[in-house]
Design an enzyme around this catalytic site. Structure first.
Site, short mmCIF file in Angstrom:
data_model
loop_
_atom_site.label_atom_id
_atom_site.label_comp_id
_atom_site.label_asym_id
_atom_site.label_seq_id
_atom_site.Cartn_x
_atom_site.Cartn_y
_atom_site.Cartn_z
N ASP A 1 0.83 -1.21 0.00
CA ASP A 1 0.00 0.00 0.00
C ASP A 1 0.86 1.26 0.00
OD1 ASP A 1 -2.17 -1.66 0.30
OD2 ASP A 1 -2.32 -1.35 2.47
N TYR B 1 5.67 -9.97 6.81
CA TYR B 1 5.64 -8.53 7.06
C TYR B 1 6.00 -8.29 8.52
CZ TYR B 1 3.30 -7.09 2.71
OH TYR B 1 2.98 -6.80 1.41
#
Lengths: 261, 261
Positions: free
Chosen positions: B52, B110
């Site tokens: 993002d 992540y």
């Protein structure tokens, strides 16, 4: 009138150095504007030194006078609410009437960060100087000794700022290996314009064989800027420690501050 | 036709995410432009995932086809000479003909970086999420367990991207304390849109007492995004590890990469 000392840090990448200059964004001007909004009156802020454009401060001391009644412990939060994210105030205290952020500063340490990597690290862009090969630590250590002590440092200063004298005392000029980084630490009672970066540039020249360690005393004695190495790029330089007498000194941990970057 | 895999990292602060979008600066578009200059032909680059806007990649895999003859080992240097300093290619290899940066990716990790500090660190602006008080590690650990395993993760995904299924397998969802930082590590075979950040936001809600650890299984089962916690801010999120089979996997160290930020 109260005399306030604040402790701050800043990422210098977006700033044209500390000192207010016409038409440039500086840290001093940014801090003065925030202080004016907090205090409701015009504020003249004195810094502990002029950092150059792109140079960082892990720690920095600034002082100002006010007749406002805001408690010192509320000042960091109040200033931060008007400061951009790359400048942050972490502490504040009422200082003695004769405190002056630059004149009261006993010594300062700058740390220059050299990262040994053939590939740039995008997270260190503007925050370190990259070199492809390991510098020669032995040659650097041999040359660095020559900077320690009281000398005329005219050979490692850029012209541009008036000073009464170019004699300074360097308390230490050392390197430290930290993972794939070589950190240069220089502590002095004061720094001439570009002095820390010119010392690092000279030591890197010695590492590369462009100068010999034993050349350095003669270069210093010459007072000739052209004989020393180049001024290392600004992004690698951080103001890392400050020493003050009395209560302001306590705020700076007697020089003991975290050196994490 | 050669199939090339490259390993890169980027600071996402200045980018509208990975994927090319009209009128926005993205990492994909930035890399494609550099590759076109190096290779002399139009290049379509496939990434290992859509990060993002504002999300970082400590490691990232991208692939493209070329009939050019540039040796793989020269590609990083060639691309870097056309890339901005916040994107850096560190390795490249000829990949098997069936290699695809996203379809061949076995799993990804992540890491979300929470810094516990009442004062912002100017050097971590856009690079970490700041919280004033220590999160409750015990409550977080109790809740985090519920995310591990194969589940329908619709409750922690934002709508906006079409997917065949919202079922994913989370291999681990853990936290680690590192100085004044709390790191959230989530490894899965794939991530839905905003999934990593919604998991972290939900765990921070649990820490703050806004949800109970034992609520999490029911929230997941509900498939209702409104019941989970908010999407944590993008600046704290980093893609930190990638797993691929074969020679490309070796380039990513079999998932073992430095997690220094």
């Amino acid at each position: 009138m109260r005399n306030i000392a604040v402790k701050l840090s800043y990422d210098g990448a977006a700033y044209h150095g500390w000192q207010t200059q016409r038409g440039e964004v500086t840290v001093q001007q940014t801090l003065e504007r925030a202080a004016e909004r907090v205090l409701g009156h015009a504020v003249k802020i004195t810094g502990c030194g002029r950092t150059d454009a792109g140079v960082h401060a892990r720690t920095y001391c600034a002082g100002f006078e006010t007749d406002g009644t805001i408690p010192a412990e509320r000042i960091p939060f109040a200033l931060n609410s008007y400061l951009p994210p790359d400048v942050s105030v972490s502490d504040a205290a009422d200082a003695p009437p004769d405190f002056n952020a630059i004149l009261s500063c006993e010594k300062k340490e700058y740390t220059y960060r050299v990262v040994i990597s053939r590939v740039r690290d995008p997270f260190l862009s503007c925050r370190a100087h990259f070199v492809p090969r390991s510098p020669d630590a032995e040659r650097i250590a041999a040359a660095a000794k020559a900077f320690a002590g009281t000398h005329d440092f005219a050979a490692v200063r850029s012209v541009g700022t008036e000073t009464r004298t170019t004699v300074r005392t360097v308390y230490w000029c050392e390197t430290e290996t930290c993972g794939n980084e070589l950190l240069f630490r220089v502590c002095a009672d004061g720094f001439l314009y570009n002095m820390a970066r010119a010392i690092v540039g000279t030591l890197l020249y010695v590492s590369e064989g462009k100068l010999e360690p034993e050349d350095v005393p003669a270069i210093l004695a010459s007072r000739d800027r052209r004989l020393a190495g180049p001024t290392a790029p600004p992004g690698g330089l951080y103001l890392t420690r400050l020493w003050y007498p009395g209560p302001v000194g306590a705020m700076f941990g007697g020089g003991k501050v975290s050196l994490n970057f």
